[in-house]
Design a protein around this motif. Structure first.
Motif, short mmCIF file in Angstrom:
data_model
loop_
_atom_site.label_atom_id
_atom_site.label_comp_id
_atom_site.label_asym_id
_atom_site.label_seq_id
_atom_site.Cartn_x
_atom_site.Cartn_y
_atom_site.Cartn_z
N ARG A 1 -1.77 -3.06 8.36
CA ARG A 1 -0.70 -3.00 7.38
C ARG A 1 -0.94 -1.85 6.39
N VAL A 2 0.13 -1.16 6.06
CA VAL A 2 0.09 -0.07 5.09
C VAL A 2 0.86 -0.51 3.86
N ASP A 3 0.24 -0.39 2.68
CA ASP A 3 0.86 -0.88 1.45
C ASP A 3 2.16 -0.16 1.12
N ARG A 4 2.12 1.17 1.21
CA ARG A 4 3.30 1.96 0.89
C ARG A 4 3.36 3.16 1.82
N LEU A 5 4.55 3.47 2.32
CA LEU A 5 4.74 4.61 3.21
C LEU A 5 5.95 5.40 2.74
N THR A 6 5.73 6.68 2.46
CA THR A 6 6.83 7.57 2.10
C THR A 6 6.79 8.78 3.02
N GLY A 7 7.88 9.54 2.97
CA GLY A 7 7.99 10.64 3.93
C GLY A 7 7.74 12.01 3.37
N ALA A 8 7.69 12.17 2.05
CA ALA A 8 7.55 13.50 1.47
C ALA A 8 6.64 13.46 0.25
N PRO B 1 7.73 1.95 9.68
CA PRO B 1 8.20 1.33 8.43
C PRO B 1 8.69 -0.10 8.64
N LEU B 2 8.41 -0.94 7.65
CA LEU B 2 8.92 -2.30 7.62
C LEU B 2 9.89 -2.43 6.45
N VAL B 3 10.00 -3.60 5.88
CA VAL B 3 10.89 -3.79 4.74
C VAL B 3 10.35 -3.03 3.54
N GLY B 4 11.24 -2.48 2.75
CA GLY B 4 10.82 -1.75 1.56
C GLY B 4 9.95 -0.57 1.91
N ALA B 5 8.87 -0.42 1.19
CA ALA B 5 7.98 0.72 1.41
C ALA B 5 6.79 0.37 2.28
N GLN B 6 6.66 -0.88 2.71
CA GLN B 6 5.52 -1.27 3.53
C GLN B 6 5.70 -0.81 4.97
#
Length: 365
Positions: free
Chosen positions: A159-166, A101-106
């Motif tokens: 780079r991944v646009d958005r990363l969430t965990g669930a 993970p980077l800043v925010g959801a990226q």
């Protein structure tokens, strides 16, 4: 006078609108759920009811997951989805990369530049991350649920646009394309845990979306390759078999077909760089009755038996040809004719033996 002009204007507008390609809003959202190790013999009506229901209401197939490595590890499988071609994460199954993970959801995938450089040295012409980059070119973003899914959702720069965990409705609605990481399956209890994720994704995915479920890697403790689960459910994928031009034989499809399937659904198959980098072909439904789960299990059994028997069959054929040639030189022509005729009959025998389920024998070789 104004009425005919207004009618003509409406007709011209209608023709103009009909000539415009389908907008992103009319294309289905796509959710790709990867479950490492998932095979058809893990799927039962009682142990994995969500998977069973999808397999009988959607289109199902036997999935070849061959990547650039001899044995497809989970990281190889994830990267193969993102490349639409045969790639490898590392030389071996250790130290697999994942999205950080980077800043925010990226997020970004550690070591992605090294992965791309390594695959440029192979013969497949694969470009890791081409799936996300092609989708970006038509205005789509790609999200990942789970760090491992980031390997498939990353673009060519990692780079991944958005990363969430669930899994949640919000996570699956954030981008038109979402890749979800399911648990690794090596036992019935783990298959049940994976089925719970399938049920959660099915409940949370956007209305009218297409769900692709893939058993994307091998987890056999003996290091044997298998055919795995492939399911497509949603618009265009009703009850039936899956097919792909990469195999030209239903219900067999390949993991390298997942990227072109997503790109076709999102109208990005003709995006720059796709034709030269992607080797797979889109999945389609045949319209035939859905294959029985037992038949898909037998397909994997047969594939394993063929792999085991092939070296012995080739060795026997070479021995017969060599013996026939040697006997003809020694002028033992009658015996040479018998041996040579046996060798010539071998190709026909391979067809005849497949008339029965020889691969289910206790000693198929």
């Amino acid at each position: 006078m104004r009425r005919p002009i207004a009618v003509l204007a409406m007709l011209l507008v209608g023709m103009w609108v009909s000539a415009i390609p389908a907008s992103a809003a009319t294309r289905p959202a796509v959710v790709v759920l990867g479950i490492p190790g998932l095979q058809w013999d893990d799927v039962t009506s009682t142990g994995t009811p969500a998977l069973w229901r999808l397999a009988t209401t959607g289109s199902a197939g036997a999935l070849s997951i061959r990547s650039a490595a001899a044995l497809t590890c989970p990281a190889d499988g994830w990267l193969t989805i993102g490349a639409g071609n045969r790639v490898r994460a590392r030389r071996g199954c250790t130290a697999a990369p994942s999205a950080v993970p980077l800043v925010g959801a990226q997020a970004t995938v550690s070591g992605f530049t090294d992965i791309s450089r390594d695959n440029r040295g192979l013969d497949f012409g694969a470009v890791p991350g081409i799936l996300a980059s092609a989708l970006h070119s038509v205005g789509d973003c790609v999200s990942a649920v789970g760090a491992d899914a980031g390997l498939a959702a990353a673009d060519r720069d990692g780079r991944v646009d958005r990363l969430t965990g669930a899994v949640s409705a919000a996570a699956l609605a954030g981008c038109p394309v979402t890749v979800v990481a399911g648990p690794v399956v090596t036992s019935p209890s783990e298959a049940a845990a994976a089925d719970a994720v399938v049920a959660a994704v099915e409940a949370a995915r956007p209305a009218g979306s297409v769900l692709l479920v893939v058993g994307l890697s091998d987890t056999d403790p003996l290091g044997r390759a298998h055919l795995h689960v492939a399911i497509a459910a949603g618009p265009g994928f009703g009850p039936g078999e899956l097919r792909s031009q990469s195999t030209r034989r239903a219900p067999y499809v390949q993991l390298i077909d997942v990227a072109p399937t997503v790109l076709e659904l999102r109208g990005a198959l003709a995006a720059p760089g796709v034709a030269s980098a992607v080797d797979g072909q889109p999945w389609h439904a045949t319209g035939h009755p859905p294959p029985a789960i037992t038949s898909l299990v037998r397909a994997d059994t047969a594939a394993g038996a063929v792999r085991a028997a092939l070296p012995w069959a080739v060795a026997l054929l070479v021995t017969l040809v060599t013996a026939g040639a040697a006997l003809s030189v020694t002028r033992r022509r009658r015996l040479a004719a018998v041996v040579s005729s046996t060798a010539l009959a071998a190709p026909v025998c391979t067809y005849l033996v497949n008339l029965g389920p020889w691969y289910e024998s206790p000693a198929p070789t």
